[in-house]
Scaffold this active site. Structure first.
Site, PDB file in Angstrom:
ATOM      1  N   TYR A   1      16.143  -8.633 -10.363  1.00 19.44           N
ATOM      2  CA  TYR A   1      16.373  -8.578  -8.927  1.00 19.44           C
ATOM      3  C   TYR A   1      17.039  -9.864  -8.434  1.00 19.44           C
ATOM      4  CZ  TYR A   1      12.784  -4.912  -9.241  1.00 19.44           C
ATOM      5  OH  TYR A   1      12.049  -3.806  -9.580  1.00 19.44           O
ATOM      6  N   PRO A   2      18.061  -9.753  -7.592  1.00 23.30           N
ATOM      7  CA  PRO A   2      18.673 -10.945  -7.010  1.00 23.30           C
ATOM      8  C   PRO A   2      17.892 -11.401  -5.776  1.00 23.30           C
ATOM      9  CG  PRO A   2      19.863  -9.017  -6.286  1.00 23.30           C
ATOM     10  CD  PRO A   2      18.775  -8.525  -7.202  1.00 23.30           C
TER      11      PRO A   2
ATOM     12  N   GLY B   1      13.550   1.857  -6.598  1.00 25.12           N
ATOM     13  CA  GLY B   1      13.509   2.668  -5.393  1.00 25.12           C
ATOM     14  C   GLY B   1      13.674   1.889  -4.100  1.00 25.12           C
ATOM     15  N   GLY B   2      13.258   0.623  -4.118  1.00 27.39           N
ATOM     16  CA  GLY B   2      13.380  -0.187  -2.912  1.00 27.39           C
ATOM     17  C   GLY B   2      12.348   0.176  -1.868  1.00 27.39           C
TER      18      GLY B   2
ATOM     19  N   GLY C   1       8.758   3.754  -7.032  1.00 31.92           N
ATOM     20  CA  GLY C   1       7.344   3.545  -6.778  1.00 31.92           C
ATOM     21  C   GLY C   1       6.897   4.143  -5.471  1.00 31.92           C
ATOM     22  N   ARG C   2       7.048   3.368  -4.378  1.00 35.42           N
ATOM     23  CA  ARG C   2       6.576   3.818  -3.055  1.00 35.42           C
ATOM     24  C   ARG C   2       7.132   5.169  -2.649  1.00 35.42           C
ATOM     25  NH1 ARG C   2       8.390  -1.769  -0.486  1.00 35.42           N
ATOM     26  NH2 ARG C   2       9.631  -1.657  -2.393  1.00 35.42           N
TER      27      ARG C   2
ATOM     28  N   ASP D   1       2.958  -0.351 -10.251  1.00 33.37           N
ATOM     29  CA  ASP D   1       2.639  -1.769 -10.432  1.00 33.37           C
ATOM     30  C   ASP D   1       2.779  -2.583  -9.139  1.00 33.37           C
ATOM     31  OD1 ASP D   1       5.419  -1.373 -10.406  1.00 33.37           O
ATOM     32  OD2 ASP D   1       5.791  -3.169 -11.573  1.00 33.37           O
TER      33      ASP D   1
ATOM     34  N   LYS E   1      16.424  -2.631 -14.869  1.00 30.45           N
ATOM     35  CA  LYS E   1      16.068  -1.992 -13.606  1.00 30.45           C
ATOM     36  C   LYS E   1      16.476  -2.947 -12.495  1.00 30.45           C
ATOM     37  CE  LYS E   1      12.035  -0.955 -10.729  1.00 30.45           C
ATOM     38  NZ  LYS E   1      10.569  -1.172 -10.607  1.00 30.45           N
TER      39      LYS E   1
ATOM     40  N   VAL F   1      -0.345  -5.749  -7.090  1.00 28.65           N
ATOM     41  CA  VAL F   1      -0.346  -7.211  -7.163  1.00 28.65           C
ATOM     42  C   VAL F   1       0.815  -7.812  -6.371  1.00 28.65           C
ATOM     43  CG1 VAL F   1      -0.222  -9.210  -8.695  1.00 28.65           C
ATOM     44  CG2 VAL F   1      -1.552  -7.210  -9.366  1.00 28.65           C
TER      45      VAL F   1
END
Length: 278
Positions: free
Chosen positions: A159-160, A216-217, A244-245, A40, A191, A43
């Site tokens: 996410y912060p 994953g960052g 992801g990446r 995802d 997550k 975008v």
């Protein structure tokens, strides 16, 4: 048997709790852990080459047996309909954009969309510590209520990332706050960012009364680093990873999925699992 035990003969009855239970089992399998691949990023972060050619990228990942994939609805229709491999999918229902609205998650799908399109769960993001946090929490609360009525699990990308954290962004304190905020609102799966060590991620897991998985960052320096992060998450009590990446951007995404499955589901040491990448 206690008197109360007899009340648990059919704990879900014919309520939506049964659907929620079944769908969570599909996402977390026999081990209660998951290797989910995030597809995802186009975008929020732009169209990388592997995401531009999404169909072959998906085909290679699906063949390796991830527990789930996360996608927007348009891409799901493009790839899943043409690939008979059974892979549970999570509908991404909101999104930010690094370049255009970094701290604002736009609503792009609904619980009804998830049910209609055969998704196992719906995912919503929040930017904790941003000027839009109040609106994000209102959105998340509404999704939790709607999803609960139909037995659909809710995943929160907590996410912060907010600008109000200043120099505390990315700290253990900030990550725990974001994860706990999502859990307080009743999500099933949180997550969130990996905190950098097993010890600190354990603090996040223990302080979050929900299923916790790690994002994953940024792109890792090496495949072994990816596997070591996954092992650390599991050791800390996390229930898996959503990468992801570091999966679709790997030299061979399918091999990376298999290596991650070895670490997450079989407790294989990262150095040993890395042999599956050869």
């Amino acid at each position: 048997m206690t008197a109360y035990a007899t009340l648990d003969i059919n704990p879900t009855g014919t309520t939506s709790a049964l659907g929620r239970t079944i769908r969570l089992r599909r996402l977390f399998g026999a081990t209660g852990r998951t290797v989910t691949v995030a597809l995802d990023q186009a975008v929020p972060r732009g169209v990388a080459p592997r995401l531009a050619g999404i169909a072959p990228t998906y085909d290679g990942i699906a063949a390796a047996g991830p527990d789930a994939v996360t996608m927007f609805k348009g891409i799901a229709g493009h790839v899943i309909a043409h690939n008979p491999t059974r892979v549970p999918w999570i509908l991404k229902a909101s999104t930010f954009s690094v370049d255009f609205h970094a701290h604002y998650d736009a609503v792009v799908a609904t619980v009804s969309d998830a049910i209609r399109l055969g998704a196992e769960a719906v995912a919503v993001g929040i930017s904790a510590g941003s000027s839009n946090q109040a609106r994000d929490l209102e959105l998340l609360s509404g999704v939790v209520e709607s999803a609960g009525a139909v037995g659909l699990p809710v995943v929160c990308h907590a996410y912060p990332s907010g600008e109000l954290w200043e120099d505390r962004k990315g700290s253990v304190e900030a990550i725990l706050y974001a994860a706990r905020a999502a859990a307080e609102l009743g999500v099933d799966v949180v997550k969130t960012w990996y905190s950098g060590s097993t010890e600190t991620f354990r603090e996040i897991v223990e302080g979050t009364p929900a299923i916790v998985v790690a994002a994953g960052g940024a792109k890792a320096d090496s495949p072994l680093q990816v596997l070591r992060q996954a092992a650390s998450v599991i050791e800390a009590g996390g229930r898996g990873v959503t990468f992801g990446r570091n999966v679709w951007g790997a030299e061979d995404p399918g091999k990376m999925v298999r290596a991650l499955r070895a670490v997450v589901h079989e407790d294989v040491e990262p150095e040993k699992a890395a042999e599956l990448l050869k």
